[in-house]
Motif scaffolding. Structure first.
Motif, PDB file in Angstrom:
ATOM      1  N   LEU A 145       5.774   0.085  -6.132  1.00 13.17           N
ATOM      2  CA  LEU A 145       6.662   0.163  -5.063  1.00 13.17           C
ATOM      3  C   LEU A 145       6.321  -0.803  -4.089  1.00 13.17           C
ATOM      4  O   LEU A 145       7.078  -1.734  -4.149  1.00 13.17           O
ATOM      5  CB  LEU A 145       6.779   1.638  -4.595  1.00 13.17           C
ATOM      6  N   ARG A 146       5.475  -0.487  -3.168  1.00 11.82           N
ATOM      7  CA  ARG A 146       4.982  -1.548  -2.499  1.00 11.82           C
ATOM      8  C   ARG A 146       3.470  -1.316  -2.234  1.00 11.82           C
ATOM      9  O   ARG A 146       2.901  -0.181  -2.232  1.00 11.82           O
ATOM     10  CB  ARG A 146       5.444  -1.431  -0.711  1.00 11.82           C
ATOM     11  N   VAL A 189       3.327  -4.850   8.715  1.00  8.84           N
ATOM     12  CA  VAL A 189       3.302  -4.794   7.351  1.00  8.84           C
ATOM     13  C   VAL A 189       2.746  -5.909   6.743  1.00  8.84           C
ATOM     14  O   VAL A 189       2.642  -7.043   7.566  1.00  8.84           O
ATOM     15  CB  VAL A 189       5.088  -4.890   6.727  1.00  8.84           C
ATOM     16  N   LEU A 226       3.281  -8.862   4.064  1.00  7.54           N
ATOM     17  CA  LEU A 226       4.195  -9.369   3.170  1.00  7.54           C
ATOM     18  C   LEU A 226       3.652 -10.204   2.057  1.00  7.54           C
ATOM     19  O   LEU A 226       2.323 -10.612   2.099  1.00  7.54           O
ATOM     20  CB  LEU A 226       5.331 -10.348   3.741  1.00  7.54           C
ATOM     21  N   ARG A 227       4.201 -10.587   0.879  1.00  8.26           N
ATOM     22  CA  ARG A 227       3.889 -11.572   0.126  1.00  8.26           C
ATOM     23  C   ARG A 227       3.285 -12.910   0.579  1.00  8.26           C
ATOM     24  O   ARG A 227       4.020 -13.281   1.638  1.00  8.26           O
ATOM     25  CB  ARG A 227       4.910 -11.911  -0.960  1.00  8.26           C
ATOM     26  N   ARG A 231       2.711 -16.449   1.868  1.00  7.64           N
ATOM     27  CA  ARG A 231       3.618 -17.362   2.079  1.00  7.64           C
ATOM     28  C   ARG A 231       3.850 -18.276   0.786  1.00  7.64           C
ATOM     29  O   ARG A 231       4.803 -18.656   0.676  1.00  7.64           O
ATOM     30  CB  ARG A 231       3.271 -18.205   3.261  1.00  7.64           C
ATOM     31  N   LEU A 257       2.991 -17.656  -2.388  1.00  6.54           N
ATOM     32  CA  LEU A 257       3.348 -16.794  -3.439  1.00  6.54           C
ATOM     33  C   LEU A 257       2.042 -16.731  -4.271  1.00  6.54           C
ATOM     34  O   LEU A 257       1.916 -15.942  -5.345  1.00  6.54           O
ATOM     35  CB  LEU A 257       4.356 -17.375  -4.303  1.00  6.54           C
ATOM     36  N   PHE A 282       3.022  -9.520   9.406  1.00  7.13           N
ATOM     37  CA  PHE A 282       4.254  -9.464  10.114  1.00  7.13           C
ATOM     38  C   PHE A 282       4.268  -8.494  10.679  1.00  7.13           C
ATOM     39  O   PHE A 282       4.275  -7.175  10.366  1.00  7.13           O
ATOM     40  CB  PHE A 282       5.366  -9.591   8.935  1.00  7.13           C
TER      41      PHE A 282
END
Lengths: 81, 233
Positions: free
Chosen positions: B51-52, B95, B97-98, B100, B102, B142
Protein backbone atom coordinates in the motif's frame (compact mmCIF):
# COMPACT_ATOMS: atom_id res chain seq x y z
CA UNK A 1 -21.55 -5.03 -3.60
CA UNK A 2 -18.26 -3.50 -4.61
CA UNK A 3 -16.37 -0.35 -3.84
CA UNK A 4 -13.77 0.89 -6.30
CA UNK A 5 -11.35 3.36 -4.75
CA UNK A 6 -9.17 5.67 -6.83
CA UNK A 7 -6.11 7.08 -5.09
CA UNK A 8 -4.18 9.83 -6.85
CA UNK A 9 -1.32 12.12 -5.88
CA UNK A 10 -2.37 15.62 -4.91
CA UNK A 11 -1.58 18.40 -7.30
CA UNK A 12 1.78 19.87 -6.45
CA UNK A 13 3.23 16.56 -5.23
CA UNK A 14 6.08 15.51 -7.51
CA UNK A 15 5.53 12.17 -9.27
CA UNK A 16 8.93 10.94 -10.47
CA UNK A 17 7.38 7.66 -11.68
CA UNK A 18 4.89 9.56 -13.82
CA UNK A 19 7.71 11.71 -15.19
CA UNK A 20 9.77 8.62 -16.10
CA UNK A 21 6.76 7.10 -17.91
CA UNK A 22 6.09 10.37 -19.71
CA UNK A 23 9.70 10.45 -20.88
CA UNK A 24 9.51 6.82 -22.01
CA UNK A 25 6.35 7.52 -24.04
CA UNK A 26 8.09 10.53 -25.51
CA UNK A 27 11.16 8.52 -26.52
CA UNK A 28 8.87 5.89 -28.10
CA UNK A 29 7.59 8.56 -30.45
CA UNK A 30 4.24 9.36 -28.82
CA UNK A 31 4.36 13.10 -29.32
CA UNK A 32 2.09 15.39 -27.36
CA UNK A 33 2.08 13.65 -23.96
CA UNK A 34 2.05 16.60 -21.58
CA UNK A 35 2.03 14.90 -18.22
CA UNK A 36 1.60 11.45 -16.68
CA UNK A 37 0.45 10.91 -13.10
CA UNK A 38 0.41 7.45 -11.56
CA UNK A 39 -2.18 6.43 -8.98
CA UNK A 40 -3.85 3.30 -7.63
CA UNK A 41 -7.17 1.56 -8.05
CA UNK A 42 -8.28 -0.54 -5.09
CA UNK A 43 -11.23 -2.91 -5.58
CA UNK A 44 -13.06 -3.95 -2.42
CA UNK A 45 -15.73 -6.60 -2.42
CA UNK A 46 -18.27 -6.00 0.31
CA UNK A 47 -20.89 -8.16 1.90
CA UNK A 48 -24.27 -6.73 0.97
CA UNK A 49 -25.71 -4.29 3.43
CA UNK A 50 -22.77 -4.27 5.87
CA UNK A 51 -20.84 -1.19 4.84
CA UNK A 52 -22.17 2.09 3.53
CA UNK A 53 -20.43 5.02 1.84
CA UNK A 54 -19.56 6.60 5.15
CA UNK A 55 -17.65 3.48 6.16
CA UNK A 56 -15.82 3.27 2.83
CA UNK A 57 -14.84 6.92 3.18
CA UNK A 58 -13.52 6.12 6.65
CA UNK A 59 -11.44 3.26 5.17
CA UNK A 60 -9.99 5.67 2.63
CA UNK A 61 -9.11 8.32 5.19
CA UNK A 62 -7.62 5.98 7.77
CA UNK A 63 -5.72 3.53 5.57
CA UNK A 64 -6.18 3.46 1.80
CA UNK A 65 -4.97 7.01 1.12
CA UNK A 66 -2.52 9.23 2.95
CA UNK A 67 -4.30 12.57 2.69
CA UNK A 68 -1.06 14.48 3.25
CA UNK A 69 -0.03 13.55 -0.29
CA UNK A 70 -3.00 11.79 -1.89
CA UNK A 71 -6.61 12.47 -2.91
CA UNK A 72 -9.22 9.76 -3.21
CA UNK A 73 -12.60 9.16 -4.79
CA UNK A 74 -14.67 5.99 -4.87
CA UNK A 75 -17.62 4.37 -6.55
CA UNK A 76 -20.11 2.00 -4.93
CA UNK A 77 -21.53 -0.73 -7.20
CA UNK A 78 -20.48 1.22 -10.23
CA UNK A 79 -22.22 4.40 -9.19
CA UNK A 80 -19.86 7.39 -9.28
CA UNK A 81 -19.79 9.23 -6.02
CA UNK B 1 10.28 -2.85 17.85
CA UNK B 2 10.15 -5.72 15.43
CA UNK B 3 7.54 -5.69 12.65
CA UNK B 4 7.19 -8.43 10.04
CA UNK B 5 9.70 -7.24 7.47
CA UNK B 6 11.92 -5.23 9.83
CA UNK B 7 15.55 -5.93 8.93
CA UNK B 8 17.59 -3.40 10.92
CA UNK B 9 16.30 -4.52 14.32
CA UNK B 10 19.47 -6.47 15.16
CA UNK B 11 21.65 -3.48 14.29
CA UNK B 12 19.51 -1.16 16.40
CA UNK B 13 19.67 -3.60 19.32
CA UNK B 14 23.47 -3.79 19.09
CA UNK B 15 23.76 -0.01 18.77
CA UNK B 16 22.06 0.40 22.16
CA UNK B 17 24.26 -2.31 23.71
CA UNK B 18 27.35 -0.69 22.18
CA UNK B 19 26.27 2.65 23.68
CA UNK B 20 26.20 0.95 27.10
CA UNK B 21 22.52 0.29 27.80
CA UNK B 22 20.23 -2.70 27.91
CA UNK B 23 17.84 -3.46 25.08
CA UNK B 24 15.14 -6.00 24.22
CA UNK B 25 13.24 -6.87 21.09
CA UNK B 26 9.49 -6.24 21.22
CA UNK B 27 7.32 -8.01 18.63
CA UNK B 28 4.66 -5.81 17.02
CA UNK B 29 1.82 -8.00 18.36
CA UNK B 30 2.73 -7.12 21.95
CA UNK B 31 0.59 -4.51 23.64
CA UNK B 32 2.77 -3.09 26.40
CA UNK B 33 6.04 -1.18 26.57
CA UNK B 34 6.00 -1.11 30.36
CA UNK B 35 9.46 -0.88 31.84
CA UNK B 36 11.02 0.66 28.74
CA UNK B 37 12.54 4.15 28.78
CA UNK B 38 12.74 4.59 25.02
CA UNK B 39 11.70 2.86 21.83
CA UNK B 40 13.36 2.47 18.43
CA UNK B 41 11.38 1.67 15.29
CA UNK B 42 13.97 0.10 13.01
CA UNK B 43 14.45 0.15 9.26
CA UNK B 44 13.31 -2.52 6.85
CA UNK B 45 10.22 -3.23 4.80
CA UNK B 46 7.39 -3.73 7.28
CA UNK B 47 4.53 -5.59 5.59
CA UNK B 48 6.55 -5.58 2.36
CA UNK B 49 5.87 -1.84 1.94
CA UNK B 50 2.38 -2.87 0.75
CA UNK B 51 0.00 0.00 0.00
CA UNK B 52 2.51 2.64 1.22
CA UNK B 53 5.68 2.32 3.30
CA UNK B 54 4.66 2.05 6.95
CA UNK B 55 0.92 2.31 6.21
CA UNK B 56 -0.01 -1.08 7.65
CA UNK B 57 2.58 -1.32 10.43
CA UNK B 58 1.12 1.76 12.05
CA UNK B 59 -1.99 -0.27 12.92
CA UNK B 60 0.05 -2.95 14.74
CA UNK B 61 -1.18 -3.57 18.31
CA UNK B 62 2.03 -2.18 19.87
CA UNK B 63 1.56 1.20 18.20
CA UNK B 64 -0.91 2.38 20.87
CA UNK B 65 1.91 2.00 23.42
CA UNK B 66 4.39 3.72 21.12
CA UNK B 67 1.94 6.63 20.92
CA UNK B 68 1.65 6.71 24.71
CA UNK B 69 5.43 6.72 25.02
CA UNK B 70 5.67 9.59 22.54
CA UNK B 71 3.03 11.55 24.44
CA UNK B 72 4.77 10.95 27.76
CA UNK B 73 7.88 12.70 26.43
CA UNK B 74 10.14 9.65 26.36
CA UNK B 75 12.52 9.22 23.41
CA UNK B 76 11.07 7.57 20.29
CA UNK B 77 13.40 7.09 17.32
CA UNK B 78 12.20 5.98 13.89
CA UNK B 79 14.93 5.06 11.44
CA UNK B 80 14.17 4.76 7.71
CA UNK B 81 11.06 2.51 7.60
CA UNK B 82 10.57 3.46 11.25
CA UNK B 83 10.43 7.13 10.16
CA UNK B 84 7.84 6.20 7.52
CA UNK B 85 5.75 4.40 10.16
CA UNK B 86 5.86 7.44 12.48
CA UNK B 87 4.68 9.78 9.70
CA UNK B 88 1.89 7.37 8.72
CA UNK B 89 0.88 7.20 12.38
CA UNK B 90 0.73 10.99 12.53
CA UNK B 91 3.37 11.11 15.27
CA UNK B 92 5.58 13.14 12.92
CA UNK B 93 4.56 15.63 10.23
CA UNK B 94 4.97 15.07 6.49
CA UNK B 95 5.41 12.04 4.25
CA UNK B 96 8.24 10.15 2.56
CA UNK B 97 7.77 10.09 -1.22
CA UNK B 98 9.60 8.04 -3.84
CA UNK B 99 13.19 9.26 -4.32
CA UNK B 100 13.47 12.07 -6.86
CA UNK B 101 15.56 9.92 -9.24
CA UNK B 102 13.53 6.73 -8.58
CA UNK B 103 16.65 4.79 -7.59
CA UNK B 104 17.21 2.92 -4.36
CA UNK B 105 20.10 4.85 -2.81
CA UNK B 106 22.65 3.04 -0.65
CA UNK B 107 25.66 5.16 0.26
CA UNK B 108 27.29 7.26 2.94
CA UNK B 109 26.00 10.81 3.30
CA UNK B 110 26.90 13.74 5.52
CA UNK B 111 24.39 15.23 7.94
CA UNK B 112 24.55 18.57 9.69
CA UNK B 113 23.12 18.72 13.20
CA UNK B 114 20.53 21.51 12.90
CA UNK B 115 19.09 21.31 16.40
CA UNK B 116 20.26 19.91 19.70
CA UNK B 117 16.74 20.09 21.15
CA UNK B 118 16.06 16.36 20.71
CA UNK B 119 17.29 13.68 23.14
CA UNK B 120 19.23 12.14 20.24
CA UNK B 121 21.26 15.28 19.54
CA UNK B 122 21.22 16.95 22.95
CA UNK B 123 24.77 15.86 23.73
CA UNK B 124 26.10 16.75 20.26
CA UNK B 125 27.54 19.97 18.98
CA UNK B 126 25.15 22.15 17.00
CA UNK B 127 26.22 22.40 13.33
CA UNK B 128 28.59 19.43 13.64
CA UNK B 129 28.74 17.02 10.69
CA UNK B 130 28.08 13.26 10.92
CA UNK B 131 28.87 10.63 8.30
CA UNK B 132 26.02 8.10 8.24
CA UNK B 133 24.74 5.82 5.45
CA UNK B 134 21.33 5.99 3.76
CA UNK B 135 19.60 2.98 2.18
CA UNK B 136 16.14 3.70 0.86
CA UNK B 137 13.87 3.99 -2.16
CA UNK B 138 11.24 6.22 -0.54
CA UNK B 139 13.11 8.84 1.46
CA UNK B 140 12.06 12.03 -0.29
CA UNK B 141 10.68 14.01 2.64
CA UNK B 142 7.77 16.28 1.81
CA UNK B 143 5.68 18.77 3.77
CA UNK B 144 3.63 21.66 2.46
CA UNK B 145 5.06 25.19 2.64
CA UNK B 146 3.12 26.19 5.72
CA UNK B 147 4.15 23.11 7.70
CA UNK B 148 7.77 23.56 6.59
CA UNK B 149 7.72 27.11 7.90
CA UNK B 150 6.43 25.93 11.28
CA UNK B 151 9.04 23.11 11.44
CA UNK B 152 11.82 25.61 10.82
CA UNK B 153 10.33 28.08 13.26
CA UNK B 154 10.01 25.48 16.05
CA UNK B 155 13.47 24.01 15.47
CA UNK B 156 12.02 20.63 14.47
CA UNK B 157 14.47 20.12 11.61
CA UNK B 158 17.14 18.03 13.33
CA UNK B 159 19.36 16.91 10.41
CA UNK B 160 20.00 18.19 6.90
CA UNK B 161 21.97 16.55 4.09
CA UNK B 162 25.22 18.46 3.56
CA UNK B 163 28.78 18.26 2.23
CA UNK B 164 31.69 16.81 4.23
CA UNK B 165 32.39 20.28 5.60
CA UNK B 166 28.78 21.06 6.46
CA UNK B 167 27.55 23.04 3.47
CA UNK B 168 23.84 22.50 2.81
CA UNK B 169 23.15 22.76 -0.94
CA UNK B 170 20.96 20.94 -3.50
CA UNK B 171 23.87 18.87 -4.85
CA UNK B 172 24.25 17.18 -1.44
CA UNK B 173 20.58 16.19 -1.34
CA UNK B 174 20.43 12.49 -2.31
CA UNK B 175 16.67 12.03 -2.69
CA UNK B 176 14.94 15.35 -3.32
CA UNK B 177 13.81 15.97 0.26
CA UNK B 178 12.35 19.41 0.81
CA UNK B 179 14.93 21.80 2.24
CA UNK B 180 17.54 18.96 2.41
CA UNK B 181 15.74 17.52 5.45
CA UNK B 182 17.14 14.19 6.64
CA UNK B 183 15.51 14.10 10.08
CA UNK B 184 12.62 15.84 11.86
CA UNK B 185 11.17 15.78 15.33
CA UNK B 186 7.73 16.41 16.80
CA UNK B 187 7.05 19.79 18.41
CA UNK B 188 8.14 18.53 21.83
CA UNK B 189 11.40 17.15 20.37
CA UNK B 190 11.25 13.64 21.88
CA UNK B 191 10.11 11.85 18.71
CA UNK B 192 12.72 11.80 15.95
CA UNK B 193 12.42 10.33 12.46
CA UNK B 194 15.41 10.10 10.14
CA UNK B 195 16.13 8.33 6.86
CA UNK B 196 19.89 7.72 7.45
CA UNK B 197 20.92 4.69 9.51
CA UNK B 198 22.94 5.67 12.62
CA UNK B 199 22.76 2.07 13.90
CA UNK B 200 24.96 0.98 10.98
CA UNK B 201 27.90 3.12 12.08
CA UNK B 202 28.39 2.31 15.74
CA UNK B 203 31.61 0.30 15.50
CA UNK B 204 34.83 0.99 13.56
CA UNK B 205 34.55 -2.40 11.87
CA UNK B 206 31.36 -1.24 10.10
CA UNK B 207 32.97 1.94 8.79
CA UNK B 208 32.57 4.56 11.50
CA UNK B 209 31.15 5.46 14.88
CA UNK B 210 29.27 8.69 14.21
CA UNK B 211 25.93 6.91 14.64
CA UNK B 212 26.84 5.84 18.16
CA UNK B 213 26.72 9.48 19.25
CA UNK B 214 22.94 9.54 18.80
CA UNK B 215 22.41 6.50 21.01
CA UNK B 216 24.85 7.83 23.62
CA UNK B 217 23.03 11.15 23.54
CA UNK B 218 19.69 9.40 24.10
CA UNK B 219 21.12 7.50 27.08
CA UNK B 220 22.69 10.65 28.47
CA UNK B 221 19.30 12.39 28.14
CA UNK B 222 17.59 9.58 30.06
CA UNK B 223 20.18 9.83 32.81
CA UNK B 224 19.72 13.60 33.04
CA UNK B 225 23.07 14.38 31.44
CA UNK B 226 24.30 17.80 30.44
CA UNK B 227 23.74 19.31 26.99
CA UNK B 228 26.79 19.07 24.77
CA UNK B 229 28.57 16.55 26.99
CA UNK B 230 29.72 14.35 24.09
CA UNK B 231 31.27 17.23 22.22
CA UNK B 232 34.79 16.76 23.51
CA UNK B 233 34.69 13.09 24.40
Amino acid sequence: MKATVYVTLKNGIADPQGLAVRNALDSMGFDGVKRVRIGKIIEIELEDGCLDETKVEEMCRSLLANTVMEDFTFEMSGEKR
Amino acid sequence: MVFPGSNCDLDAYHAVIEAGEEASYVWHMEKSLEGFDAVILPGGFSYGDYLRCGAIARFSPIMASVREMAESGRPVLGICNGFQILTEAGLLPGVLLRNRDLKFICKNVFLRVESTASPFTKALESRSVLKIPVAHGDGNYFVDGETLWSLEENGQVIFRYCSADGEVAPQFNPNGSVSNIAGVSNARGNVLGMMPHPERVCEEITGGTDGLLLFKSMISFLKGGMAGELVNS
